[in-house]
Design a protein around this motif. Sequence first.
Motif, PDB file in Angstrom:
ATOM      1  N   ASP A 237      -2.353 -12.650   9.782  1.00  0.00           N
ATOM      2  CA  ASP A 237      -1.906 -12.901  11.145  1.00  0.00           C
ATOM      3  C   ASP A 237      -2.192 -11.727  12.093  1.00  0.00           C
ATOM      4  O   ASP A 237      -2.501 -11.930  13.256  1.00  0.00           O
ATOM      5  CB  ASP A 237      -0.394 -13.168  11.075  1.00  0.00           C
ATOM      6  N   THR A 238      -2.046 -10.513  11.570  1.00  0.00           N
ATOM      7  CA  THR A 238      -2.139  -9.334  12.445  1.00  0.00           C
ATOM      8  C   THR A 238      -3.008  -8.228  11.822  1.00  0.00           C
ATOM      9  O   THR A 238      -3.163  -8.181  10.599  1.00  0.00           O
ATOM     10  CB  THR A 238      -0.734  -8.709  12.671  1.00  0.00           C
ATOM     11  N   PRO A 239      -3.523  -7.332  12.674  1.00  0.00           N
ATOM     12  CA  PRO A 239      -4.326  -6.210  12.151  1.00  0.00           C
ATOM     13  C   PRO A 239      -3.540  -5.318  11.181  1.00  0.00           C
ATOM     14  O   PRO A 239      -4.104  -4.797  10.219  1.00  0.00           O
ATOM     15  CB  PRO A 239      -4.712  -5.437  13.417  1.00  0.00           C
ATOM     16  N   SER A 240      -2.219  -5.168  11.404  1.00  0.00           N
ATOM     17  CA  SER A 240      -1.467  -4.297  10.492  1.00  0.00           C
ATOM     18  C   SER A 240      -1.352  -4.952   9.111  1.00  0.00           C
ATOM     19  O   SER A 240      -1.368  -4.280   8.081  1.00  0.00           O
ATOM     20  CB  SER A 240      -0.088  -3.953  11.063  1.00  0.00           C
ATOM     21  N   GLN A 241      -1.266  -6.296   9.114  1.00  0.00           N
ATOM     22  CA  GLN A 241      -1.260  -6.987   7.815  1.00  0.00           C
ATOM     23  C   GLN A 241      -2.595  -6.809   7.112  1.00  0.00           C
ATOM     24  O   GLN A 241      -2.655  -6.687   5.888  1.00  0.00           O
ATOM     25  CB  GLN A 241      -0.978  -8.482   8.014  1.00  0.00           C
ATOM     26  N   LYS A 242      -3.652  -6.779   7.895  1.00  0.00           N
ATOM     27  CA  LYS A 242      -4.978  -6.576   7.298  1.00  0.00           C
ATOM     28  C   LYS A 242      -5.029  -5.210   6.605  1.00  0.00           C
ATOM     29  O   LYS A 242      -5.491  -5.112   5.464  1.00  0.00           O
ATOM     30  CB  LYS A 242      -6.058  -6.682   8.383  1.00  0.00           C
ATOM     31  N   ARG A 243      -4.503  -4.199   7.280  1.00  0.00           N
ATOM     32  CA  ARG A 243      -4.505  -2.855   6.688  1.00  0.00           C
ATOM     33  C   ARG A 243      -3.693  -2.835   5.405  1.00  0.00           C
ATOM     34  O   ARG A 243      -4.112  -2.284   4.395  1.00  0.00           O
ATOM     35  CB  ARG A 243      -3.926  -1.834   7.683  1.00  0.00           C
ATOM     36  N   LEU A 244      -2.500  -3.463   5.439  1.00  0.00           N
ATOM     37  CA  LEU A 244      -1.641  -3.497   4.250  1.00  0.00           C
ATOM     38  C   LEU A 244      -2.297  -4.247   3.092  1.00  0.00           C
ATOM     39  O   LEU A 244      -2.205  -3.843   1.935  1.00  0.00           O
ATOM     40  CB  LEU A 244      -0.311  -4.171   4.591  1.00  0.00           C
ATOM     41  N   LEU A 245      -2.933  -5.333   3.451  1.00  0.00           N
ATOM     42  CA  LEU A 245      -3.556  -6.167   2.415  1.00  0.00           C
ATOM     43  C   LEU A 245      -4.670  -5.397   1.711  1.00  0.00           C
ATOM     44  O   LEU A 245      -4.823  -5.475   0.486  1.00  0.00           O
ATOM     45  CB  LEU A 245      -4.114  -7.443   3.046  1.00  0.00           C
ATOM     46  N   ILE A 246      -5.433  -4.663   2.493  1.00  0.00           N
ATOM     47  CA  ILE A 246      -6.559  -3.922   1.921  1.00  0.00           C
ATOM     48  C   ILE A 246      -6.063  -2.701   1.148  1.00  0.00           C
ATOM     49  O   ILE A 246      -6.546  -2.405   0.063  1.00  0.00           O
ATOM     50  CB  ILE A 246      -7.567  -3.535   3.029  1.00  0.00           C
ATOM     51  N   GLY A 247      -5.053  -2.021   1.697  1.00  0.00           N
ATOM     52  CA  GLY A 247      -4.470  -0.859   1.022  1.00  0.00           C
ATOM     53  C   GLY A 247      -5.359   0.371   1.111  1.00  0.00           C
ATOM     54  O   GLY A 247      -6.508   0.284   1.561  1.00  0.00           O
ATOM     55  N   ALA A 248      -4.830   1.507   0.659  1.00  0.00           N
ATOM     56  CA  ALA A 248      -5.561   2.769   0.757  1.00  0.00           C
ATOM     57  C   ALA A 248      -6.852   2.685  -0.052  1.00  0.00           C
ATOM     58  O   ALA A 248      -6.818   2.372  -1.243  1.00  0.00           O
ATOM     59  CB  ALA A 248      -4.687   3.911   0.248  1.00  0.00           C
ATOM     60  N   GLY A 249      -7.950   2.915   0.633  1.00  0.00           N
ATOM     61  CA  GLY A 249      -9.254   2.892  -0.045  1.00  0.00           C
ATOM     62  C   GLY A 249      -9.600   1.544  -0.652  1.00  0.00           C
ATOM     63  O   GLY A 249     -10.420   1.459  -1.571  1.00  0.00           O
ATOM     64  N   GLY A 250      -8.939   0.498  -0.182  1.00  0.00           N
ATOM     65  CA  GLY A 250      -9.244  -0.852  -0.696  1.00  0.00           C
ATOM     66  C   GLY A 250      -8.563  -1.165  -2.016  1.00  0.00           C
ATOM     67  O   GLY A 250      -8.849  -2.194  -2.647  1.00  0.00           O
ATOM     68  N   SER A 251      -7.630  -0.280  -2.429  1.00  0.00           N
ATOM     69  CA  SER A 251      -7.056  -0.420  -3.776  1.00  0.00           C
ATOM     70  C   SER A 251      -6.225  -1.697  -3.953  1.00  0.00           C
ATOM     71  O   SER A 251      -6.288  -2.347  -4.992  1.00  0.00           O
ATOM     72  CB  SER A 251      -6.185   0.796  -4.096  1.00  0.00           C
ATOM     73  N   ALA A 252      -5.464  -2.055  -2.904  1.00  0.00           N
ATOM     74  CA  ALA A 252      -4.593  -3.232  -3.053  1.00  0.00           C
ATOM     75  C   ALA A 252      -5.423  -4.506  -3.147  1.00  0.00           C
ATOM     76  O   ALA A 252      -5.183  -5.365  -4.003  1.00  0.00           O
ATOM     77  CB  ALA A 252      -3.625  -3.304  -1.868  1.00  0.00           C
ATOM     78  N   LEU A 253      -6.427  -4.616  -2.277  1.00  0.00           N
ATOM     79  CA  LEU A 253      -7.283  -5.806  -2.285  1.00  0.00           C
ATOM     80  C   LEU A 253      -8.049  -5.912  -3.609  1.00  0.00           C
ATOM     81  O   LEU A 253      -8.238  -7.002  -4.151  1.00  0.00           O
ATOM     82  CB  LEU A 253      -8.268  -5.740  -1.112  1.00  0.00           C
TER      83      LEU A 253
END
Length: 295
Positions: A237-253
């Motif tokens: 929904d939002t850019p901040s969710q995008k950041r959270l979803l991807i995580g630091a260095g892409g680790s979460a995604l």
Amino acid sequence: MNGSFHSGFVAIVGRANVGKSTLLNAMLGQKLAIVSPKPHTTRHKLLGVLNGEGFQAALLDTPGFLRRGRDQLDAAMSRQMASALADADLAVLVVEPRPPGDVERLLVDQISASGTPILLALNKIDSVAKRKLLPVIEAYTVLHDFVDIVPLSATEKDGVDVLLRQLAERLPAQEALFAPEVLTDRPVSLLCADMIQEKVFLLYEQEIPYDVAVEIEEYEERAEGQADLVRATIYVDTPSQKRLLIGAGGSALKEVGVQARADIEQLVGGPVYVELWVKVSPKWRRKAGFIQRMV
Ligand SMILES: Nc1nc2c(ncn2[C@@H]2O[C@H](COP(=O)(O)OP(=O)(O)OP(=O)(O)O)[C@@H](O)[C@H]2O)c(=O)[nH]1
Ligand SMILES: [Mg+2]
């Protein structure tokens, strides 16, 4: 069972989080539906065809009951449940081992008004003391003339066979509805989207899973010995969710991909490469056209 063959549609319905999808998987003996500890994980009806001795049950998992929809996604989820019920020869109402609440009463009224017989699956009995079950069974017995009340545990696979026997007997005496090799009518690409969605439900907190939708851009079957390719877009929904979803260095995604891949490989029975992209699509839950593509 008597001599004739029985088959028909069975809608698995109930409040959110009671274990409907877990029960579908337990009945099928394999993972088809996605499951998480968070309510409203399932967004669409899902057919799982079970072939047993003398019967075929077309089982339909459904989204958890929603009393008041807030947006287009909620409305679509409610429609999915209603359409599964409309097709059903029999309803399995899944409940937790506590006395009926408003939602259960409402569902019983709604289903019985359409004349569909209801089998009550009293799930999660592994989580309560045995002496607590009897008053619950009594309360349900007073509420409605159920076909039967079956206490069970979908996670422990305890009582699932009893439910299946009861269910098979109540289906109409008729030929099988699907060819024996058919497991579901949901295309493999959409099942892959479901698996990715499940990992988001399992790995992220708060509103994120509810604001995520997954679309498969490409499912490429490769030659024998090579991994199939699944390319998916995860909408938020939002850019901040995008950041959270991807995580630091892409680790979460990356973790979403690793876990989804394991399930998808099990599903398709071979190696799979999963490529994930994240896109922001503001207020997608309110956009009917978008929802239609996803649900
Ligand atoms: N202890 C216990 N937990 C169970 C049982 N069946 C399901 N669960 C858990 O209940 C939670 C919800 O399970 P789901 O199968 O996703 O429930 P659902 O009814 O499909 O939920 P929605 O799709 O959100 O409506 C998960 O954490 C399951 O592991 C059971 O028999 N015993
Ligand atoms: Mg579910």
